[in-house]
Structure formats: C-alpha cells, structure tokens
Design a protein around this motif. Structure first.
Motif, PDB file in Angstrom:
ATOM      1  N   PRO A   1     -20.380  -4.184  -6.083  1.00  0.00           N
ATOM      2  CA  PRO A   1     -19.374  -4.444  -5.643  1.00  0.00           C
ATOM      3  C   PRO A   1     -18.915  -6.047  -5.849  1.00  0.00           C
TER       4      PRO A   1
ATOM      5  N   GLN B   1     -18.973   4.563  -2.380  1.00  0.00           N
ATOM      6  CA  GLN B   1     -20.091   3.649  -2.364  1.00  0.00           C
ATOM      7  C   GLN B   1     -21.309   4.587  -2.552  1.00  0.00           C
TER       8      GLN B   1
ATOM      9  N   ALA C   1     -20.980  -4.763   0.409  1.00  0.00           N
ATOM     10  CA  ALA C   1     -20.490  -3.356   0.441  1.00  0.00           C
ATOM     11  C   ALA C   1     -20.385  -2.932   2.064  1.00  0.00           C
TER      12      ALA C   1
ATOM     13  N   ARG D   1     -12.459   4.120  -1.217  1.00  0.00           N
ATOM     14  CA  ARG D   1     -13.941   3.546  -1.705  1.00  0.00           C
ATOM     15  C   ARG D   1     -14.967   4.668  -1.657  1.00  0.00           C
TER      16      ARG D   1
END
Length: 529
Positions: free
Chosen positions: A315, A331, A348, A329
């Motif tokens: 990120p 992740q 993050a 998002r």
C-alpha cells in the motif's frame, strides 16, 4: 454461480472472530466508481481477487479494462474447471448451487499487435507532460517540448507519430534563433538531447504505440448480446520490459476517459472499471506535476462513471493523497521482515475501519492464500468494519488461455479489422518536408555569366573560350563559335597565337571574379593599342 445480487458483487464470506457468525462480504455496485485497492505480497491471491471483481462487474453489465501483466487473467475468457480446491472453497463461502464454471466476453489488446488488437495513441493526444515523463526529460527539455507543441499548434501541424515529432524538432532547431524571442529559449543542444531520447523510446517499441488509427474510448465500453460487460485485457507481459511506456499508456487511457466521457454523477453501476496492475510503476520517480494530474483524475473521474482500482504489492506504493480516495479495499497477506515491510503492515492496518474483535496488523501477516481483509463502502458511503474473509472462487479459468484459444477469440472479435492496419496520414512530417523542398526550389538561382547574361551551355563551354571571347579570339569550330577563316594553315600556331590563347584560357577559368575581369580588361586594352 451466484450470490451476486442486482445491486452487489459477492466477494466472499468472513471468517468468524470471537464466536461471531460468518457474514457475506459484498461490494455495492453504486459505490463501484468510488475506486479501490487490491494489495498483497506475491503469491497471496491478488490476481484471483482481481478476477473475482472483474467477473462480478461483467455480470452486472459494467465494462472492465485490466492490464494482464503475467498472462494469467486471459483465462477469464474460458470456463473454469471444477477442481477439488475450487469446489471446496465454493462450499466454504456458501455459493448457491456450488461451483459452476462460466466464461466471460473478452477483447484482447496489445501495443505490439501480437496478442490482440493494436492499441495506439497520437503524439498530440499524449501531450507534452506525459511524453516528457515517458522519455524521462529534465525540466529544461520538457520546456522545449512544450514549445514544440505550441509551435505545432500555431503552424497547424498534426503530430501523429514519432517521425512527426522528430521532423518538428529538426524544424525548430533550424529556427532556434527566431523562435527564442517569441516562445522562449531554444538551443540546438537541448533539441539534440530530446532527439536521442526519442531514439531510445523508438527502440523500446514506442513506434508501435504512436500513430493511427488511435483507440476510440467507446470501444472499451461495450456489452455483449447477453448484456454482460466486455472485459478488455491488455497483454502486458512484453510491455513490462518498458515500464515507463506501460505506466504512460494506462495513465493516458485514464486521461482520455476523463476528457471524453460526460458527467453522470453517481450511477447505479459504473460504466467502466479500470484495474491498474503494478501500480507502483505509475508513481515511481514521478514529478510533482504528474502526481497532481493523477490525483486530479482519480478524484474527479468517478463522476464520469469510472472506477479505478490499483493493484500492487505494498500500500505504500500509492501516495497518501490517492490512497485516501480508495474506498473499497481488499488486503491480502503482507510479509513483515524488514522495517519498510513492518511500516507497510501498520499503514495497511491503519487505513481500515477498525474491528474491535480483530487485531488487523497481526492478521495481515497470518492470512493464508485466498484470504484477505475486506472493507467496502456501504450505506451512505461509509467503509464497513474490516473483516477477515475467504475470497470466493472465480467462475472462469484460473490461468492463461492457450495461444490457439486467444487467436480464435481475436478472430471473431467485433473489432476485427478496425485497428489492425496502421494508417500513415499526412501530418507534420509530410508538411515540413514539402515546405523544405519548396524553399530549396526558390533559393536555386538561374546560372548567369560574368556580365549577367545567361551562362553558356555545356557544349559552348567545351570549346575552352566560348561566348564573347570566341568572337574576339576566333575560337575554332569545335568550340561552337565562328569558323576559322578559310585558307588558314592547319599547321603549327604562331608564338603570338599561343600566347593569346593561353591568356584567354586563364581569363575564362576566372570568369565571375574581380581578378578575372581585371585581367580581361588588361588584355583588351593592350589589343587596342
């Protein structure tokens, strides 16, 4: 294979935390244009998550554009295979009807025209800012390139391909002194440096990218006969060898979308979703002017009905001003061995809406392949609480299609033949070449003699004296003048004749010069006496 709804794309099912019940995780289509981020270390499942999102948008009728960096995404054009791990994942996330293979409408594109339809842009469309970035020009060189574009506009010169820009720069170098007073300082040394960078760009394949027919943006926003959005895949495996060309191409596409599409506000679903894989290439060493432009485009393009999703390992690759605008998002796992990686984990974790039952920073380092932390906009556009999620399996093939399958898809494409053959229209190169030729013709004077009379022909000059001197000294018949008097002996010439002829030859060899005319007057004067 569903669980998608009319208004949502099904991403996966949350992993229960502290006796919570699992919950389905969705991306709301009405917030699909609010942009997003898919991040994670290599091998954690980013490409599969990208494919899941692309399939969901296509089902909803939204067109997709994605760069296929490794060729893996091309499998979205073919139905998947019910392998054991896919069937098990479908059961774990509660897919209706279990795992059901499916294929999606795909258009293949390729800058080099080898694995899909050629994709081109003109020099004028790219503009001096992106072109300077592409050639890695310094501030002085970028300033001169701006002058070149201004001169082209003022002179009505079309800049379509690299030879147009090269011809324009040569033209400016010839007029450097004249242009400096009107446009600013221009030096031949700077022009030469830009020309060298053009050569580097051409060697990297830039000549294939610039030209006509240029890509029409509407050809990226299409549906098939079933109402599914067409997924446009740019073959980028070879293009990645020229990372600046790759990044510039995708940024140009974003800029063109921003310039050409009308304002639509917040539609029920996006017109187009744009996935920018290897996003760090867009921002690495980018000058502030370019970063400002990227931020502006990302901030404003959502009102054109376009969503932008950055795909990257870390990120931290995305500037904070851009990262703050990414509401959806996904992740995947990150490694935390080095200080920079540990900082990336903290960054993050801090960008998600906290979940009091989840240690986000710790989970990021523990997740397995196919798991991700998911937070999407909901309600009035507020991010949902972050959840550890099992990502649903894609319906299409995981992995690339074969060259034969790709060729068959390209052959039956609705765009076949539209972009295949390049067009070399009349532009700056041809116009400047014609102007230079016309100036050369105007400057070429008619040959004249020493007193302004037309110069003697080759046949006249071959006699040695010719013209007026033959009349005076009685040139022979071989010289084209008056014939020798009859009765003259054809034997050896007298001493006087030899001397006179030698002087005459000397005069003839210097016709047109001041010294020649002076000698001629001296000879004629001595004869009068």
């Amino acid at each position: 294979m569903a669980n998608d709804t009319e208004d949502n794309i099904f991403i996966g099912r949350s992993v229960p935390a502290r006796n919570d019940k699992p919950a389905d995780q969705y991306l709301a289509l009405k917030f699909g244009n609010r942009h997003g981020l898919v991040a994670g270390a290599t091998g954690t499942g980013k490409t599969v998550s990208l494919q899941v999102l692309a399939e969901g948008f296509s089902r909803a009728g939204t067109a997709v554009f994605a760069a296929d960096v490794k060729g893996d995404l091309s499998g979205i054009a073919a139905p998947g295979e019910p392998k054991d791990f896919l069937v098990e994942r479908a059961r774990a996330v509660g897919l209706d009807g279990g795992y059901q293979p499916d294929a999606f409408p795909v258009a293949f594109w390729d800058v080099f025209g080898e694995q899909g339809h050629p994709i081109r842009a003109t020099i004028s469309e790219l503009g001096p800012l992106l072109l300077s970035r592409l050639m890695d020009l310094n501030d002085t060189q970028e300033g001169v390139l701006n002058i070149a574009f201004k001169v082209a506009d003022d002179d009505g010169l079309l800049l379509l391909d690299l030879k147009d820009l090269r011809a324009l720069l040569s033209h400016i170098a010839e007029r450097a002194g004249e242009l400096t007073t009107e446009y600013g300082n221009v030096t031949k040394q700077t022009i030469g440096a830009i020309q060298r960078q053009l050569l580097v760009l051409e060697n990297q394949g830039g000549a294939r990218f610039f030209g006509e027919p240029a890509l029409a943006i509407k050809d990226l926003i299409r549906q098939d006969r079933d109402g599914r959005g067409v997924i446009n895949l740019l073959a980028a495996d070879r293009l990645m060898n020229s990372p600046r060309l790759y990044a510039t191409l995708l940024l140009w596409l974003l800029s063109e979308l921003f310039e050409e599409l009308p304002e639509v506000g917040d539609p029920d679903r996006p017109k187009l979703v744009f996935f920018f894989d290897e996003a760090h290439l867009l921002f690495d060493d980018a000058p502030k002017a370019l970063l400002d432009k990227i931020e502006q485009v990302v901030r404003l393009i959502r009102s054109k009905g376009v969503g932008v999703y950055f795909v990257t390992q870390n990120p931290l690759d995305v500037p904070e001003t851009v990262l703050a605008q990414l509401g959806n998002r996904i992740q995947h796992a990150l490694r935390a061995f080095t200080p920079r990686e540990q900082k990336a984990v903290r960054t993050a974790a801090e960008t998600f809406r906290p979940n009091p039952k989840l240690d986000t920073a710790q989970v990021i380092t523990e997740m397995g392949k196919g798991e991700a932390l998911v937070s999407a906009l909901e309600g009035n556009g507020v991010p949902s609480v972050v959840q550890r999620t099992l990502i649903r399996p894609p319906a299409a093939r995981i992995g690339p299609v074969s060259p034969e399958e790709r060729a068959a898809i390209v052959a039956r494409s609705a765009l076949r033949g539209k972009y295949d053959a390049p067009i070399d229209a009349e532009s700056a190169y041809e116009v400047l070449k014609q102007r230079a030729s016309a100036r050369t013709d105007q400057r070429a004077p008619e040959p004249r003699g020493p007193w302004g009379q037309p110069a003697p022909s080759e046949s006249t000059r071959s006699g040695g004296l010719g013209g007026i001197l033959d009349g005076i000294f009685g040139g022979g018949s071989s010289g084209g003048g008056a014939p020798a008097p009859r009765g003259r002996s054809s034997g050896r010439a007298s001493v006087t004749e030899v001397v006179v002829k030698q002087v005459a030859r000397s005069v003839a060899s210097q016709v047109g010069s001041q010294l020649g005319r002076a000698i001629l007057r001296g000879v004629l004067g001595s004869m009068r006496r």
